[in-house]
Design an enzyme around this catalytic site. Structure first.
Site, PDB file in Angstrom:
ATOM      1  N   LYS A 264       0.841  -1.202   0.000  1.00 34.58           N
ATOM      2  CA  LYS A 264       0.000   0.000   0.000  1.00 34.58           C
ATOM      3  C   LYS A 264       0.876   1.251   0.000  1.00 34.58           C
ATOM      4  O   LYS A 264       0.624   2.199  -0.741  1.00 34.58           O
ATOM      5  CB  LYS A 264      -0.958  -0.023   1.205  1.00 34.58           C
ATOM      6  CG  LYS A 264      -2.059  -1.065   1.027  1.00 34.58           C
ATOM      7  CD  LYS A 264      -2.878  -1.316   2.283  1.00 34.58           C
ATOM      8  CE  LYS A 264      -3.832  -2.495   2.021  1.00 34.58           C
ATOM      9  NZ  LYS A 264      -4.624  -2.881   3.189  1.00 34.58           N
TER      10      LYS A 264
ATOM     11  N   GLN B  33      -4.993  -1.689   9.274  1.00 36.46           N
ATOM     12  CA  GLN B  33      -4.819  -3.009   8.673  1.00 36.46           C
ATOM     13  C   GLN B  33      -5.440  -4.086   9.575  1.00 36.46           C
ATOM     14  O   GLN B  33      -5.159  -4.138  10.769  1.00 36.46           O
ATOM     15  CB  GLN B  33      -3.322  -3.287   8.453  1.00 36.46           C
ATOM     16  CG  GLN B  33      -3.034  -4.561   7.701  1.00 36.46           C
ATOM     17  CD  GLN B  33      -3.562  -4.568   6.271  1.00 36.46           C
ATOM     18  OE1 GLN B  33      -3.451  -3.595   5.552  1.00 36.46           O
ATOM     19  NE2 GLN B  33      -4.159  -5.666   5.874  1.00 36.46           N
TER      20      GLN B  33
ATOM     21  N   ASP C  28     -11.249   2.483   3.290  1.00 35.08           N
ATOM     22  CA  ASP C  28     -11.611   1.070   3.105  1.00 35.08           C
ATOM     23  C   ASP C  28     -13.111   0.902   2.877  1.00 35.08           C
ATOM     24  O   ASP C  28     -13.559  -0.149   2.416  1.00 35.08           O
ATOM     25  CB  ASP C  28     -11.208   0.264   4.351  1.00 35.08           C
ATOM     26  CG  ASP C  28      -9.921  -0.522   4.149  1.00 35.08           C
ATOM     27  OD1 ASP C  28      -9.567  -0.789   2.978  1.00 35.08           O
ATOM     28  OD2 ASP C  28      -9.282  -0.873   5.158  1.00 35.08           O
TER      29      ASP C  28
END
Ligand code: NDP
Length: 284
Positions: free
Chosen positions: A53, A97, A120
């Site tokens: 990422k 995460q 997200d």
């Protein structure tokens, strides 16, 4: 013979689009979009995802910040970091995460992220936004899947779509996106009786079950578009999907490989989501 949907090439295309936009912002003297990634603990798979990422952000010109916290971090400490990032006007995206260590309540953490910075798309207000058709952040993997289907040129309107898997991060949101495109959508899961009978109806088949080789060629409708979301390790430790590629590829019209299919798209769509959050926050 199925044509391969090249997720790697497609992800480069998406990242290049983002890069061009970031470059234009920079050229106009604007503030550069910023993504902040928090990782708790040392899960090796999570570390790889996070590294990728950060790498993708660098490629697109998006600024990134990485906060690495020890495995014994308390929930309150993590929530403190999130509150600080929510309040920081220079931060456009906040990503925690997953999975988190067991002392931390994942739901509480996702709820704490400012929905406007939830790159997200896991915050309940973004989830609700997706289901009621509001402008909101769509989760990266489902958004990437739609982009891959679109790249085939196959129109979804009126088609039978089957999604295998009903998770909050893949199955359910991708089903809603397919529904929005006027496909007739069926969601199959572990209690579906006769999975093959269901998948054989699919003009577009999305498999997100986390079971290596679950869908074999005899379960695929000839000429279908097959999207394999699965990321599993086989006995030799090699990455493999939920679809048995060797038997499905000759039956399908289009099929994604694993690796090189959905995986790279997820990260590219994260960059796109970061840019979108930036633009929404900037009112542009
Ligand atoms: P979950 O484990 O959360 O959900 C799996 C779903 O598959 C469940 O709904 C489950 O049914 C269903 N399922 C399990 N076994 C079967 C079966 N035998 N027949 C039919 N349905 C079954 O997984 P995720 O959605 O998070 O992920 C799915 C896969 O996609 C994993 O391999 C994951 O690693 C991968 N993934 C890949 C990403 C990428 O970027 N490429 C991103 C996210 C995930 P039930 O609800 O009844 O239990």
């Amino acid at each position: 013979m199925g044509k391969i949907i090249d997720g790697k090439a497609m992800s480069t295309l998406v990242k290049d689009e983002v890069r061009a936009e970031v470059e234009a912002i920079r050229a106009a003297g604007g503030r550069i979009p910023c993504l902040c990634v928090i990782i708790v603990g040392e899960n090796p798979a999570s570390q790889v995802y996070v590294r990728n990422k950060v790498k993708a952000a660098a490629y697109t010109g998006i600024e990134s910040r990485l906060i690495e916290l020890p495995a014994d971090t308390t929930e309150e400490t993590l929530l403190g970091h999130i509150r600080a990032l929510n309040a920081d006007p220079a931060v456009d995206g906040v990503l925690v995460q997953l999975p988190l260590p067991e002392q931390i309540d994942q739901e509480k953490v996702l709820d704490a992220i400012d929905p406007a910075k939830d790159v997200d798309g896991f915050h309940p207000s973004n989830v609700a936004g997706l289901w009621i058709g509001k402008d909101c952040t769509v989760p990266c993997t489902p958004a990437g899947i739609l982009r891959l289907i679109d790249s085939t040129g196959v129109a979804l309107k009126g088609k039978q779509a089957v999604v295998v898997g009903r998770s909050n991060i893949v199955g359910k949101p991708v089903a809603k996106l397919l529904l929005d495109r006027h496909a007739t959508v069926t969601i199959a899961h572990s209690r579906t009786a006769d999975l093959g009978a269901v998948t054989r109806q699919a003009d577009v088949l999305v498999v997100a079950a986390g079971r290596a080789g679950l869908v074999t060629g005899d379960m695929v409708k000839p000429g279908a578009v097959v999207i394999d979301v699965g990321m599993n390790r086989n006995a030799d430790g090699k990455l493999c999907g939920d679809v048995d590629f060797a038997s499905a590829e000759p039956v399908a019209a289009w099929i994604t490989p694993v690796p090189g299919g959905v995986g790279p798209m997820t990260i590219a769509m994260l960059m796109q989501n970061t840019l979108r959050c930036y633009r929404r926050r900037a009112g542009r």
